[in-house]
Scaffold this active site. Structure first.
Site, mmCIF file in Angstrom:
data_model
loop_
_atom_site.group_PDB
_atom_site.id
_atom_site.type_symbol
_atom_site.label_atom_id
_atom_site.label_comp_id
_atom_site.label_asym_id
_atom_site.label_seq_id
_atom_site.Cartn_x
_atom_site.Cartn_y
_atom_site.Cartn_z
ATOM 1 N N ASP A 82 0.836 -1.205 0.000
ATOM 2 C CA ASP A 82 0.000 0.000 0.000
ATOM 3 C C ASP A 82 0.870 1.255 0.000
ATOM 4 O O ASP A 82 1.980 1.240 0.539
ATOM 5 C CB ASP A 82 -0.901 -0.038 1.251
ATOM 6 N N HIS A 119 2.684 3.184 -8.991
ATOM 7 C CA HIS A 119 2.510 1.740 -9.243
ATOM 8 C C HIS A 119 3.714 1.179 -10.002
ATOM 9 O O HIS A 119 4.167 0.075 -9.732
ATOM 10 C CB HIS A 119 1.221 1.488 -10.029
ATOM 11 N N LEU A 176 10.841 -20.850 -3.796
ATOM 12 C CA LEU A 176 9.807 -19.946 -3.267
ATOM 13 C C LEU A 176 8.510 -20.084 -4.066
ATOM 14 O O LEU A 176 8.546 -20.114 -5.303
ATOM 15 C CB LEU A 176 10.310 -18.493 -3.376
HETATM 16 C C1 FPP Z 1 -1.854 0.274 -3.255
HETATM 17 O O1 FPP Z 1 -1.407 1.565 -3.454
HETATM 18 C C2 FPP Z 1 -1.400 -0.664 -4.243
HETATM 19 C C3 FPP Z 1 -2.197 -1.250 -5.183
HETATM 20 C C4 FPP Z 1 -3.601 -0.909 -5.394
HETATM 21 C C5 FPP Z 1 -1.718 -2.288 -6.060
HETATM 22 C C6 FPP Z 1 -0.333 -2.786 -5.828
HETATM 23 C C7 FPP Z 1 0.245 -2.952 -7.129
HETATM 24 C C8 FPP Z 1 1.553 -2.914 -7.444
HETATM 25 C C9 FPP Z 1 2.657 -2.848 -6.493
HETATM 26 C C10 FPP Z 1 1.905 -2.930 -8.860
HETATM 27 C C11 FPP Z 1 1.147 -3.942 -9.651
HETATM 28 C C12 FPP Z 1 2.005 -5.082 -9.902
HETATM 29 C C13 FPP Z 1 1.598 -6.145 -10.539
HETATM 30 C C14 FPP Z 1 2.561 -7.221 -10.893
HETATM 31 C C15 FPP Z 1 0.160 -6.257 -10.894
HETATM 32 P P1 FPP Z 1 -2.497 2.717 -3.471
HETATM 33 O O2 FPP Z 1 -2.688 3.121 -4.878
HETATM 34 O O3 FPP Z 1 -3.731 2.281 -2.776
HETATM 35 O O4 FPP Z 1 -1.771 3.823 -2.661
HETATM 36 P P2 FPP Z 1 -2.466 5.015 -1.862
HETATM 37 O O5 FPP Z 1 -3.218 4.378 -0.729
HETATM 38 O O6 FPP Z 1 -1.291 5.809 -1.416
HETATM 39 O O7 FPP Z 1 -3.345 5.735 -2.818
#
Ligand code: FPP
Length: 246
Positions: free
Chosen positions: A20, A37, A131
């Protein structure tokens, strides 16, 4: 790797991570959320490599939740694109570094190209025994439990299963995580302290570690901090601490 983090006897077999803070990381730098991302995928690569080196057996990453569809279209498209790029670019390395990929989540409403890539990742790594990287994609725990319940109800209705014989094991075997041990340690980055529909059934006895670090800044060192915090926990699984019976 910090030696203290490598306590083989107490190493969690299964670490699950809610990645997150990508959006906040980007905003703090004046960048579009999608850039957060993109940087998050780099962190993902580093952490997969590190977890394998440390000797963790299962690493589950919450990559796209069933609720993420409600984000702006551009962001959803970026997350789909990042998954495609990740599989295309990194699958060869995962195959050669003995990582086995498992995908959990609802498959029926995924675009065909995404589903194809996820299945390719599973098929090409099926023979690996290092893994296990569990990719939670289009995943929501309530959806997973509902699908398991439907499959049990269908079998009962068809006379293949008796209602009396349904146990916790029956349910566990029908979840997407069948055959994968429950997570020992669940890490959530960015300071949020919620489970957000992640592994609700499987998290029954998990230890939680909340890191204030935003996912794009989360490093191998931060992962080791979580391992050290885990070693300091006293896990009793509802029983008594050894030696505390009197
Ligand atoms: C949360 O950050 C993260 C996600 C919604 C997705 C996590 C995804 C990745 C790390 C990249 C995708 C990788 C693959 C391989 C699919 P947020 O956007 O909720 O952050 P915020 O709370 O600061 O807005």
């Amino acid at each position: 790797m910090r030696p203290a983090a490598r306590d083989v006897a107490r190493l969690p077999a299964h670490v699950a991570i809610i990645m997150d803070g990508n959006g906040r990381w980007a905003r703090a730098k004046g960048l579009p959320r999608t850039e957060g991302h993109r940087r998050g995928v780099q962190t993902l690569r580093d952490i997969v490599r590190h977890a394998g080196e440390v000797g963790v057996r299962y690493l589950t990453l919450y990559s796209f939740s069933s609720e993420n569809w409600s984000r702006p279209l551009e962001e959803v498209q970026t997350l789909m694109l990042l998954l495609k790029v990740f599989v295309r670019r990194d699958l060869a390395e995962l195959v050669s570094s003995n990582v086995q990929v498992r995908v959990i989540g609802e498959r029926s409403d995924l675009p065909a190209d995404i589903l194809g890539l996820l299945e390719e990742a599973e098929t090409r790594t099926a023979g690996n025994d290092g893994l296990t990287l569990v990719v939670a994609f289009n995943y929501g725990a309530r959806n997973e439990i509902a699908r398991a319940m439907r499959s049990i109800a269908t079998d009962i209705a068809a006379g293949r299963l008796s209602a009396d014989s349904v146990t916790e094991a029956t349910i566990g075997e029908r979840l997407d995580t069948a055959g994968i041990p429950d997570p020992d340690l669940i890490i959530r980055t960015s300071g949020e302290q919620r489970l957000s529909n992640f592994l609700l059934w499987q998290a029954a006895y998990a230890e939680f570690y909340f890191s204030p670090v935003l996912w794009p800044d989360f490093s191998a060192d931060h992962f080791d901090d979580a391992l050290e915090a885990f070693y300091a926990r006293d896990r009793r699984f509802g029983g008594l601490k050894v030696g505390a019976e009197v």
